[in-house]
Write a protein that holds these residues in place. Structure first.
Motif, PDB file in Angstrom:
ATOM      1  N   LEU A 150      10.273  20.167  66.917  1.00 40.78           N
ATOM      2  CA  LEU A 150      10.695  20.113  65.517  1.00 40.78           C
ATOM      3  C   LEU A 150       9.683  19.410  64.623  1.00 40.78           C
ATOM      4  N   ALA A 151       9.001  18.417  65.144  1.00 41.52           N
ATOM      5  CA  ALA A 151       8.051  17.656  64.331  1.00 41.52           C
ATOM      6  C   ALA A 151       6.906  18.515  63.800  1.00 41.52           C
ATOM      7  N   ASP A 152       6.536  19.573  64.533  1.00 45.91           N
ATOM      8  CA  ASP A 152       5.431  20.419  64.059  1.00 45.91           C
ATOM      9  C   ASP A 152       5.825  21.890  63.899  1.00 45.91           C
ATOM     10  N   ALA A 153       7.139  22.155  63.855  1.00 42.82           N
ATOM     11  CA  ALA A 153       7.612  23.530  63.653  1.00 42.82           C
ATOM     12  C   ALA A 153       7.257  23.990  62.242  1.00 42.82           C
ATOM     13  N   ALA A 154       6.900  25.260  62.080  1.00 41.35           N
ATOM     14  CA  ALA A 154       6.434  25.755  60.784  1.00 41.35           C
ATOM     15  C   ALA A 154       7.387  26.744  60.115  1.00 41.35           C
ATOM     16  N   ILE A 155       8.296  27.358  60.876  1.00 43.50           N
ATOM     17  CA  ILE A 155       9.157  28.383  60.296  1.00 43.50           C
ATOM     18  C   ILE A 155      10.614  27.927  60.369  1.00 43.50           C
ATOM     19  N   LYS A 156      11.216  27.740  59.187  1.00 42.75           N
ATOM     20  CA  LYS A 156      12.622  27.327  59.112  1.00 42.75           C
ATOM     21  C   LYS A 156      13.424  28.473  58.507  1.00 42.75           C
ATOM     22  N   ILE A 157      14.545  28.807  59.149  1.00 44.66           N
ATOM     23  CA  ILE A 157      15.481  29.788  58.603  1.00 44.66           C
ATOM     24  C   ILE A 157      16.728  29.023  58.179  1.00 44.66           C
ATOM     25  N   ALA A 158      16.950  28.944  56.889  1.00 42.73           N
ATOM     26  CA  ALA A 158      18.113  28.229  56.351  1.00 42.73           C
ATOM     27  C   ALA A 158      19.376  29.044  56.606  1.00 42.73           C
ATOM     28  N   PRO A 159      20.554  28.435  56.505  1.00 43.45           N
ATOM     29  CA  PRO A 159      21.802  29.184  56.674  1.00 43.45           C
ATOM     30  C   PRO A 159      21.844  30.374  55.714  1.00 43.45           C
ATOM     31  N   GLY A 160      22.170  31.547  56.256  1.00 43.22           N
ATOM     32  CA  GLY A 160      22.190  32.774  55.465  1.00 43.22           C
ATOM     33  C   GLY A 160      20.820  33.391  55.260  1.00 43.22           C
ATOM     34  N   GLY A 161      19.773  32.792  55.857  1.00 39.45           N
ATOM     35  CA  GLY A 161      18.406  33.278  55.685  1.00 39.45           C
ATOM     36  C   GLY A 161      18.033  34.343  56.698  1.00 39.45           C
ATOM     37  N   LEU A 162      17.128  35.234  56.295  1.00 37.94           N
ATOM     38  CA  LEU A 162      16.626  36.313  57.156  1.00 37.94           C
ATOM     39  C   LEU A 162      15.125  36.153  57.306  1.00 37.94           C
ATOM     40  N   TRP A 163      14.630  36.221  58.551  1.00 38.51           N
ATOM     41  CA  TRP A 163      13.198  36.188  58.833  1.00 38.51           C
ATOM     42  C   TRP A 163      12.829  37.523  59.477  1.00 38.51           C
ATOM     43  N   VAL A 164      11.852  38.224  58.892  1.00 34.69           N
ATOM     44  CA  VAL A 164      11.357  39.468  59.463  1.00 34.69           C
ATOM     45  C   VAL A 164       9.945  39.206  59.963  1.00 34.69           C
ATOM     46  N   GLU A 165       9.747  39.295  61.266  1.00 33.28           N
ATOM     47  CA  GLU A 165       8.452  39.012  61.880  1.00 33.28           C
ATOM     48  C   GLU A 165       7.707  40.314  62.151  1.00 33.28           C
ATOM     49  N   GLU A 166       6.548  40.477  61.496  1.00 37.35           N
ATOM     50  CA  GLU A 166       5.730  41.669  61.696  1.00 37.35           C
ATOM     51  C   GLU A 166       4.303  41.322  62.097  1.00 37.35           C
ATOM     52  N   ALA A 167       3.910  40.034  61.988  1.00 35.25           N
ATOM     53  CA  ALA A 167       2.549  39.646  62.364  1.00 35.25           C
ATOM     54  C   ALA A 167       2.415  39.513  63.882  1.00 35.25           C
ATOM     55  N   ALA A 168       3.425  38.952  64.536  1.00 32.80           N
ATOM     56  CA  ALA A 168       3.396  38.787  65.996  1.00 32.80           C
ATOM     57  C   ALA A 168       4.759  39.133  66.572  1.00 32.80           C
ATOM     58  N   PRO A 169       5.267  40.337  66.307  1.00 35.42           N
ATOM     59  CA  PRO A 169       6.622  40.666  66.757  1.00 35.42           C
ATOM     60  C   PRO A 169       6.754  40.762  68.269  1.00 35.42           C
ATOM     61  N   GLY A 170       5.678  41.090  68.963  1.00 34.81           N
ATOM     62  CA  GLY A 170       5.749  41.264  70.413  1.00 34.81           C
ATOM     63  C   GLY A 170       5.679  39.979  71.197  1.00 34.81           C
ATOM     64  N   ALA A 171       5.514  38.845  70.528  1.00 40.63           N
ATOM     65  CA  ALA A 171       5.404  37.551  71.210  1.00 40.63           C
ATOM     66  C   ALA A 171       6.764  37.071  71.712  1.00 40.63           C
TER      67      ALA A 171
END
Length: 193
Positions: A150-171
């Motif tokens: 958590l101290a160095d996490a970069a992507i936060k999805i807030a409640p009700g938030g949508l994240w669409v990953e297309e840069a590294a979807p296969g990871a």
């Protein structure tokens, strides 16, 4: 074909004495350059603001004897020249996804309960074209690669938030919630080739 490299520490002109018929600008790391072509001591052609990929091949009987490359930026310039007009040099640098097929499948996966410890969201899959993550809970969710902290996490999805990953979807993707009260549901949808 001969390849030459020049490092510009500051704006300047690189004069190259070479008798040839073919020229290709292979790399311009600092920005665009201007190319002046000389024959018999006079400028016969000029290209301004060109990037890597610019080339010319003179017709039979015509030759250049000097090329000046002017850069307004610091950086590296790489060129290829040849006395032959019918030579070529094509290359691709970097990672290229050459698939021409479109994604064909949408997989609605069961929701994942994200806890305060690292939780696997999806394992790696090279056939995954896109990944959609929807936070249907009431707490923030942090996502990333294996070893997420958590101290160095970069992507936060807030409640009700949508994240669409297309840069590294296969990871491989994992998640973590910062609060210790229960778990947070994350809805997951995969788009596959």
């Amino acid at each position: 074909m001969q390849t030459y490299r020049q490092i510009f520490a500051a704006p300047g002109v690189w004069p190259l004495q070479y008798t040839g018929r073919y020229f290709r600008l292979m790399e311009t790391s600092g920005g665009p350059v201007n190319v002046s072509v000389f024959g018999m001591g006079r400028e016969v052609a000029r290209a301004t603001g060109v990037y890597a990929g610019y080339y010319f091949a003179l017709p039979d009987g015509a030759v250049f004897d000097r090329i000046d490359i002017e850069s307004e930026y610091a950086g590296r310039v790489v060129i290829a020249v040849s006395p032959l007009a019918d030579v070529g040099y094509d290359r691709v640098s970097g990672l290229v996804d050459a698939r021409i097929s479109t994604a064909l499948s949408v997989i609605n996966r069961p929701f994942v309960s994200i806890a305060t410890t690292e939780t696997l969201i999806v394992p790696g899959n090279p056939n995954r074209a896109s990944l959609r993550l929807f936070n249907s809970g009431d707490k923030d969710i942090w996502i990333g690669g294996a070893g997420l902290v958590l101290a160095d996490a970069a992507i936060k999805i807030a409640p009700g938030g949508l994240w669409v990953e297309e840069a590294a979807p296969g990871a491989t993707w994992v998640g973590m919630a910062p609060t210790a009260t229960g778990s947070t549901p994350l809805k997951v949808q995969e788009i596959l080739y």
